[in-house]
Design an enzyme around this catalytic site. Sequence first.
Site, PDB file in Angstrom:
ATOM      1  N   ARG A 105       0.829  -1.215   0.000  1.00 46.36           N
ATOM      2  CA  ARG A 105       0.000   0.000   0.000  1.00 46.36           C
ATOM      3  C   ARG A 105       0.864   1.267   0.000  1.00 46.36           C
ATOM      4  O   ARG A 105       0.450   2.291  -0.555  1.00 46.36           O
ATOM      5  CB  ARG A 105      -0.958  -0.008   1.196  1.00 46.36           C
ATOM      6  CG  ARG A 105      -2.158  -0.908   0.958  1.00 46.36           C
ATOM      7  CD  ARG A 105      -3.120  -0.897   2.122  1.00 46.36           C
ATOM      8  NE  ARG A 105      -4.384  -1.507   1.743  1.00 46.36           N
ATOM      9  CZ  ARG A 105      -5.233  -2.054   2.596  1.00 46.36           C
ATOM     10  NH1 ARG A 105      -4.941  -2.091   3.881  1.00 46.36           N
ATOM     11  NH2 ARG A 105      -6.368  -2.569   2.165  1.00 46.36           N
ATOM     12  N   LYS A 266     -12.650  -9.891   8.660  1.00 44.71           N
ATOM     13  CA  LYS A 266     -13.634  -8.805   8.809  1.00 44.71           C
ATOM     14  C   LYS A 266     -15.020  -9.336   8.432  1.00 44.71           C
ATOM     15  O   LYS A 266     -15.646  -8.892   7.476  1.00 44.71           O
ATOM     16  CB  LYS A 266     -13.246  -7.611   7.946  1.00 44.71           C
ATOM     17  CG  LYS A 266     -11.971  -6.915   8.415  1.00 44.71           C
ATOM     18  CD  LYS A 266     -11.622  -5.741   7.523  1.00 44.71           C
ATOM     19  CE  LYS A 266     -10.344  -5.070   7.992  1.00 44.71           C
ATOM     20  NZ  LYS A 266      -9.900  -4.020   7.080  1.00 44.71           N
ATOM     21  N   GLY A 422      -5.697  -5.646   1.782  1.00 35.58           N
ATOM     22  CA  GLY A 422      -4.366  -5.451   2.347  1.00 35.58           C
ATOM     23  C   GLY A 422      -3.686  -6.761   2.669  1.00 35.58           C
ATOM     24  O   GLY A 422      -2.537  -7.009   2.288  1.00 35.58           O
ATOM     25  N   GLY A 445     -12.451  -4.798   0.999  1.00 29.17           N
ATOM     26  CA  GLY A 445     -13.858  -4.419   1.167  1.00 29.17           C
ATOM     27  C   GLY A 445     -14.295  -3.472   0.055  1.00 29.17           C
ATOM     28  O   GLY A 445     -15.405  -3.600  -0.478  1.00 29.17           O
TER      29      GLY A 445
END
Length: 465
Positions: A105, A266, A422, A445
Amino acid sequence: VSMANQQVAVEPLVGGGFSMAGVRPVSRMAVAPMHSVSPMNVGRFSKPSVTKFSAVSRPQQLKVNVEKKMSVGDLKKEELDGKVALVRCDLNVPLDGKTITDDTRIRASIPTIKHLVESGAKVLLTSHLGRPKDGPEDKFSLAPVAARLSELLGQDVTFVKDCIGEPVKEAVATMTPGSVALLENVRFYKEETKNEPEFAKKLAANADLFVNDAFGTAHRAHGSTEGVPLTSSLPSLDSFFRRSSTTFRRCAEPARPFAAIVGGSKVSSKIGVIESLLEKVDKLVIGGGMVFTFLKARGLEVGSSLVEEDKLELAKDLERIAKEKGVELILPTDVVLADAFAKDANTQVADATAIPEGWMGLDQGPKATEEIIAALKDCKTVIWNGPMGVFEFEAFSKGTFGVADALADLTKGGATTIIGGGDSVAAVEQAGLADQMSHISTGGGASLELLEGKVLPGVAALNAA
Ligand SMILES: Nc1ncnc2c1ncn2[C@@H]1O[C@H](COP(=O)(O)OP(=O)(O)O)[C@@H](O)[C@H]1O
Ligand SMILES: O=C(OP(=O)(O)O)[C@H](O)COP(=O)(O)O
């Protein structure tokens, strides 16, 4: 480990999912071009005739001269020289203590930053890292990221210990054209996730323009993604959203069979996406921490595995919908269990229908990996978000790396393979397979929601500005 402890261990995520000792060494740290990251799409929009960001006439110029959702790459040196650019990046990288275990990132943010630096802007970077619960916490500090940014950019990066107020004002006062400063974790203020307008104004206070470079966080309606472009009067530009959107639009008419793999930790924020995925895919593979909510919804015992109790009904519904629609929903038939969330935990492989009390599932088993690979074999398009297990611990990495290998083979065979997120990207990087996927996206997401057909708040806000 009780379920409550387990959730504490997993949900307060660092770098999208992890913080602990003993992760695998990072295989690649060089600056490499990112397939998904196109910082500028010069030429698609006509150039603004005047784009001076003076404090006095900002709002009018924004309305008149800056085309909707313009990219920062469309701006020329004379338009950026000496201007303070507040850039929302997604620098939410995985950390092992203070060590960055995957810098994808950060590398992805470099082209936008370089463009601004070379254009003489004063570059103020803002980002979140992990999910701090209640104010500043050292383990969520962005300080290590400043050091890595500095290496990648080949210039000093000032680290500012706050993201609003006097420290930022003072830092900006000493900045020269082409200099870069990174502001401390924006989520150290709860006003960020609550998206309080006054906070967004404070974030915007020292800047002349705003650039949203944070694709991975574009699905969050937070102060630094939505608040700044909506509530401040800063000209607000994107950097590469159009390119990312194009990639995911390709999935609207995918070559079939089309499979999605959804794993990771998540669960609550991603399980909702599955319903709309079922409208699109031929096969859906459930992996990682997502598995146990589905297993429990089937009435099975899951020991102390990660479970979202309030999503059990949804999981049941999703199984029913998959059946009705003829979508092959694949859950692992065996799992790797641990007696603690630790790299040196005792382990055993068990049938998914026979998880003993006190044990938690941290990976899919070898039989499941084989079955999943077999199911993916004929697929022409595969999108993957969320690792199949706690791949950061070697004992629980085989499922993730097995699937990564299979996807690399599929790409070679002509299929389109898209990896988002990520930690998912960190996993394929660690497997040394990132360049063997068709598309790598920094957003997990965010890419799932794009695929769902949603307009992401971080993108919509730029449209509205
Ligand atoms: N069975 C599991 N139990 C708990 N955590 C898991 C499990 N499987 C995977 N994980 C964790 O999920 C994290 C990544 O989840 P997530 O943030 O949703 O993915 P991404 O960052 O790719 O979008 C990883 O850090 C991994 O350790
Ligand atoms: O890691 C991220 O998303 P991802 O895990 O879905 O790829 C982004 O940085 C967003 O973080 P968040 O899910 O804590 O808002």
